[in-house]
Write an enzyme that holds these catalytic residues in place. Structure first.
Site, PDB file in Angstrom:
ATOM      1  N   TYR A 153      11.977 -46.709 -24.252  1.00  0.00           N
ATOM      2  CA  TYR A 153      11.826 -48.086 -24.731  1.00  0.00           C
ATOM      3  C   TYR A 153      11.529 -48.119 -26.223  1.00  0.00           C
ATOM      4  O   TYR A 153      10.765 -47.275 -26.724  1.00  0.00           O
ATOM      5  CB  TYR A 153      10.651 -48.759 -24.026  1.00  0.00           C
ATOM      6  CG  TYR A 153      10.938 -49.154 -22.604  1.00  0.00           C
ATOM      7  CD1 TYR A 153      11.938 -50.070 -22.300  1.00  0.00           C
ATOM      8  CD2 TYR A 153      10.177 -48.629 -21.560  1.00  0.00           C
ATOM      9  CE1 TYR A 153      12.178 -50.437 -20.991  1.00  0.00           C
ATOM     10  CE2 TYR A 153      10.409 -48.989 -20.253  1.00  0.00           C
ATOM     11  CZ  TYR A 153      11.412 -49.895 -19.967  1.00  0.00           C
ATOM     12  OH  TYR A 153      11.649 -50.253 -18.677  1.00  0.00           O
ATOM     13  N   MET A 199       6.424 -47.172 -17.180  1.00  0.00           N
ATOM     14  CA  MET A 199       5.554 -47.484 -16.047  1.00  0.00           C
ATOM     15  C   MET A 199       5.526 -46.336 -15.043  1.00  0.00           C
ATOM     16  O   MET A 199       4.467 -45.962 -14.543  1.00  0.00           O
ATOM     17  CB  MET A 199       6.042 -48.762 -15.371  1.00  0.00           C
ATOM     18  CG  MET A 199       5.071 -49.280 -14.323  1.00  0.00           C
ATOM     19  SD  MET A 199       5.722 -50.680 -13.414  1.00  0.00           S
ATOM     20  CE  MET A 199       5.622 -51.976 -14.617  1.00  0.00           C
ATOM     21  N   LYS A 235     -19.074 -42.972  -5.874  1.00  0.00           N
ATOM     22  CA  LYS A 235     -18.538 -44.274  -6.299  1.00  0.00           C
ATOM     23  C   LYS A 235     -17.133 -44.082  -6.868  1.00  0.00           C
ATOM     24  O   LYS A 235     -16.737 -42.957  -7.189  1.00  0.00           O
ATOM     25  CB  LYS A 235     -19.453 -44.872  -7.361  1.00  0.00           C
ATOM     26  CG  LYS A 235     -19.585 -43.976  -8.582  1.00  0.00           C
ATOM     27  CD  LYS A 235     -20.645 -44.473  -9.550  1.00  0.00           C
ATOM     28  CE  LYS A 235     -20.749 -43.488 -10.701  1.00  0.00           C
ATOM     29  NZ  LYS A 235     -21.856 -43.764 -11.586  1.00  0.00           N
TER      30      LYS A 235
HETATM   31  C1  LIG Z   1     -22.433 -42.564 -12.054  1.00  0.00           C
HETATM   32  C2  LIG Z   1     -23.862 -42.420 -12.003  1.00  0.00           C
HETATM   33  C3  LIG Z   1     -24.457 -41.147 -11.960  1.00  0.00           C
HETATM   34  C4  LIG Z   1     -23.692 -39.865 -12.101  1.00  0.00           C
HETATM   35  O1  LIG Z   1     -23.402 -39.592 -13.457  1.00  0.00           O
HETATM   36  P1  LIG Z   1     -22.613 -38.288 -13.885  1.00  0.00           P
HETATM   37  O2  LIG Z   1     -22.695 -38.287 -15.354  1.00  0.00           O
HETATM   38  O3  LIG Z   1     -21.243 -38.423 -13.381  1.00  0.00           O
HETATM   39  O4  LIG Z   1     -23.328 -37.144 -13.271  1.00  0.00           O
HETATM   40  C5  LIG Z   1     -25.824 -41.087 -11.773  1.00  0.00           C
HETATM   41  N1  LIG Z   1     -26.562 -42.212 -11.652  1.00  0.00           N
HETATM   42  C6  LIG Z   1     -26.036 -43.453 -11.726  1.00  0.00           C
HETATM   43  C7  LIG Z   1     -26.902 -44.634 -11.596  1.00  0.00           C
HETATM   44  C8  LIG Z   1     -24.666 -43.599 -11.919  1.00  0.00           C
HETATM   45  O5  LIG Z   1     -24.144 -44.820 -11.992  1.00  0.00           O
END
Ligand SMILES: *Cc1c(COP(=O)(O)O)cnc(C)c1O
Length: 828
Positions: free
Chosen positions: A723, A772, A498
């Site tokens: 800045y 930025m 993800k």
């Molecule tokens: C992101 C996530 C993980 C992984 O977690 P880590 O701490 O990065 O290993 C596992 N399960 C779910 C549901 C997640 O959203």
């Protein structure tokens, strides 16, 4: 033809093996053995494969015999009789399969006519071995073991690949535990070698440094000489103390002028160039190399002294040194012009690296039309027609749309009836480059160094601002293998890709994971899953946040939704009956996180709905831990684990079929084996970040964020910088302007001393406010110049440090690197 003779002439059949490993051959058949297997995932062709069923800490090769038999493997080395003894299979029975494999390695070494040398030490083993190969190949036929083959299994396996007419063999030997080196020494029996250095390298289980040196030293117990860097004090102390007991002569070299050993005399040293005299055994010669960092110089010292002390030709060595590449990496991938994908591999130019690079092109190029731009190969032990016959043979196996072949040899020997255009020189090709079609293509640049393919690369790559995230896919594979080794037989691995694979790039990462046989991927949103499907990822994918509108698209792309409420469950049930097709779902259960998930009070009704909708197929039930990385919350975490177990049991009993259960994220993989269930969900650990220092030592940080110095300027005492004029120079000083800002993911909270960056190995603090697109750091009188590389985080500057300065965690740093930062992929 000459190359026809360069085959393995030893009769490598089942009798040879049985005899070598001390097993009784059960009958009179002699089955030909072409390659050795020890990991069932590596099976590519079953013909002539021999499988060593090796028992490891949490893995038993015997469990895979039936599966391999089904796939056509007929030859097995086993420790006990198999459960089903297939009549047409051949079993060679031994006490210990690993030891048997090692005996085979030792036999091959004894039967070979090559001079065997070995390289060990803490850092630089691989590159030193590669450079030795570069220095000696040509006048000699040199064998070296591949990088990842330096272990108890890897060393004997790779010796199997050595060809008969090899005259020099160089093996890298690595150990992670006391006792292992003895075994490698017995296999390799090196007549001499290199001890590169000793450092507090990660993941090694030795009480102290001297113990580590002594263990590694066992490699050279029968050797005649050992090359090592005199300036490595700790190494020197142990070696000197052992000198009397050693058979080997110690051959140290130094960066200081010394009477008693070989040494460097540096004549001219710039950032990417170094000229020096090397003094050894009463002789001296001048050399140049195209880099000058300390680590590379040390590797050169080891490799060069080794070659010189064995009497290799100075002029040849001089030529080869000029062509060395300073880094271990060899393959780079990035986005190019006109939506193309550019894979640049200009590090090696031999047949094996061509094969690897084409495979990489195939894997990452997927549906794109593929183009190979190749130059004459200058580093192979084959020459002329024999060499290009091999090139033709390799290239023909890939589906290439077009080949651009550059150089006189390619033109002379040709690439057969493929679609090839020939050019005399890189220059001639560059003249044409803008008339050729690059749109959407996947392009492999495979050039020998003298052909300067970087000039082609510059023209095909996208222009970008000079801030890049370097993603090292080989380190990712290292971390993957580490976590895999923690699992028990049959436990599955889901990897979280993800949020753009934690900033590293979902498609590239997913393809590597797919290749390495990971069981499941998970993404946050349907879009991310669809993008992966479009990029040729076909493995199962779970989607965490399922929007109703996306459900049909998910079905179309074979993505599996997480279902976390009765409302959602009813929606998917309605859709499943509407399309009248089985729909795979994952049930998310609430166990204490209080984010998404079915409450305990929902379970009865959930079961009723599931029973009423047999089209809904539960693939897994899972939950998420709220504090797996916090030892103080141990009881809470164990409670969550228990709840998952109870609730999922109940669901399973009611439904009458089983499904996967999972709850462990990275933190729990580290600390809670009881949380593994049927599958673990690996996230941040894959990218090289762990919560425990011990665990951290075993991982490699996958990405490094780098910027460049855009300008260096003087400011006077009292001048202000940036800045809001928040920083006032206390005295006359120098400021470097660096090409990274909050729009890249270097947040404004790091203004005024909070953030630090590394330039030429030195830490500098941010002065003034983060802009930025830029930051300013005070470099005072340091030799920092425009164009210098600036490390924001990486191996030499932990990401944890930046996260702490921001008051956050590495997750946020990684996922906050903006999309305008170009991702560069490396594979070594
Ligand atoms: C992101 C996530 C993980 C992984 O977690 P880590 O701490 O990065 O290993 C596992 N399960 C779910 C549901 C997640 O959203």
């Amino acid at each position: 033809m000459k190359f026809a003779l360069r085959r393995k002439s030893l009769i490598r059949n089942s009798h040879y093996i049985a005899q070598s490993i001390g097993a009784k051959h059960p009958d009179t058949r002699a089955l030909e053995v072409k390659h050795l297997l020890w990991d069932s995932r590596q099976l590519s062709t079953s013909e002539g494969a021999l499988f060593f069923a090796i028992r490891g800490q949490n893995h038993d090769g015997h469990a895979f015999i039936a599966e391999l038999y089904r796939k056509g493997v007929r030859l097995f080395v086993v420790e006990h009789d198999p459960q089903i003894a297939y009549a047409d299979a051949l079993y060679l029975k031994v006490d210990n399969s690993l030891k048997a494999l090692q005996r085979l390695g030792a036999k091959i070494r004894q039967d070979s006519k090559a001079a065997h040398y070995a390289v060990t030490g803490s850092n630089g083993k691989t590159i030193t071995k590669e450079w030795l190969w570069r220095l000696l190949e040509g006048p000699h036929k040199v064998f070296r073991n591949p990088k990842s083959y330096n272990s108890q299994i890897g060393v004997p396996i790779s010796l199997w690949e050595m060809e008969d007419d090899t005259d020099i063999a160089i093996s890298e030997a690595g150990v992670s535990q006391p006792g292992e080196m003895e075994a490698l020494a017995d296999i390799l029996q090196p007549i001499g070698g290199i001890f590169t250095n000793i450092g507090s390298a990660h993941g090694e289980n030795f009480p102290d440094l001297p113990a580590k040196v002594l263990e590694k030293l066992k490699l050279f117990k029968g050797s005649e000489f050992i090359i090592y860097p005199f300036d490595d004090l700790q190494l020197r102390e142990v070696l000197s103390a052992e000198a009397a007991a050693l058979k080997a002569e110690l051959r140290p070299w130094s960066f200081q002028k010394r009477e008693d050993c070989a040494y460097f005399e540096i004549l001219n040293r710039k950032t990417d160039y170094c000229r020096f005299n090397f003094h050894w055994e009463g002789q001296v010669a001048e050399f140049e190399i195209p880099f000058s960092d300390d680590a590379s110089l040390e590797n050169v010292g080891n490799a060069l002294y080794f070659s010189l002390s064995l009497g290799h030709d100075k002029d040849h060595l001089r030529n080869c040194l000029l062509q060395l590449a300073p880094v271990e990496m060899r393959l780079q991938m990035k986005k190019g012009r006109e939506q193309s994908l550019i894979i640049d591999d200009a590090y090696n130019s031999d047949l094996e690296s061509l094969r690897i690079a084409l495979h990489f092109l195939d894997e990452h190029g997927r549906d794109r039309q593929k183009i190979l731009v190749i130059s004459d190969l200058l580093q192979s032990s084959f020459k002329g027609e024999a060499l290009y016959a091999h090139v033709r043979d390799i290239v023909q196996r890939y589906d290439l749309e077009q080949i651009y072949a550059i150089g006189p040899q390619l033109k002379q020997f040709g690439l057969g009836d493929l679609r090839v255009t020939y050019y005399d020189s890189t220059e001639a090709f560059i003249q044409e480059i803008h008339h050729l079609d690059w749109r959407d293509k996947a392009v492999l640049l495979k050039g020998s160094r003298p052909f300067e393919f970087e000039r082609i690369d510059r023209r095909l790559s996208l222009k970008h601002h000079e801030t890049v995230l370097e993603v090292y896919l080989d380190r990712l594979v290292h971390n993957l293998n580490y976590y895999r080794s923690r699992l028990q037989e049959g436990q599955k691995l889901m990897v979280m890709v993800k949020a753009f694979a934690y900033g590293s790039g979902s498609e590239e990462v997913a393809r590597v994971l797919q290749f390495h046989g990971v069981d499941y991927l998970a993404v946050a949103y349907a879009d991310e899953g669809v993008a992966l499907r479009k990029a040729g990822v076909y493995m199962p994918i779970m989607v965490l946040n399922t929007e109703t509108e996306a459900l049909f698209e998910m079905i179309e792309y074979n993505l599996e939704p997480e279902v976390y409420s009765l409302l959602r469950l009813k929606e998917v049930a309605a859709i499943a009956s509407q399309i009248n097709k089985e729909l795979k779902i994952h049930l998310k259960l609430e166990t204490g996180m209080h984010r998404l998930g079915f409450e305990a009070t929902d379970v009865e009704e959930m079961i009723e709905i599931l029973k009423a909708n047999p089209n809904l197929k539960v693939v897994s039930a899972f939950s998420h831990l709220a504090a797996s990385d916090d030892p103080q919350e141990r009881d809470f975490t164990l409670g969550q684990i228990r709840t998952l177990s109870e609730v999922s049991n109940k669901i399973e009993d009611s439904l009458g079929y089983t499904f996967l259960r999972h709850i462990a994220n990275t933190g729990a993989i580290e600390d809670y084996p009881e949380a593994y269930f049927d599958m673990v969900r690996l996230g941040i650990g894959l990218y090289g970040v762990a919560s425990h220092p011990e665990e951290q030592k075993k991982l490699r940080l996958v990405s490094e964020l780098k910027a460049t110095v855009s300008q260096v300027k003087r400011v006077k005492a009292g001048d202000t910088v940036g800045y809001g004029r928040t920083w006032v120079a206390p005295n006359d000083t120098r400021i470097a302007v660096v090409s990274i800002g909050y729009a890249d993911g270097f947040p404004r909270s790091l203004s005024n001393g909070k953030g630090q960056v590394l330039i030429r190995g030195v830490l500098y603090s941010v002065v003034g406010r983060v802009c930025m697109d830029m930051i300013m750091v005070e470099v005072k009188d340091a030799p920092v110049t425009e164009g210098d590389e600036v490390l924001i985080f990486g191996l030499d500057l932990p990401i944890q440090k930046m996260a702490a300065a921001m008051g956050t965690i590495p997750y946020e740093v990684l996922t906050g690197i903006s999309s305008r930062v170009k991702r560069l992929y490396f594979m070594s």
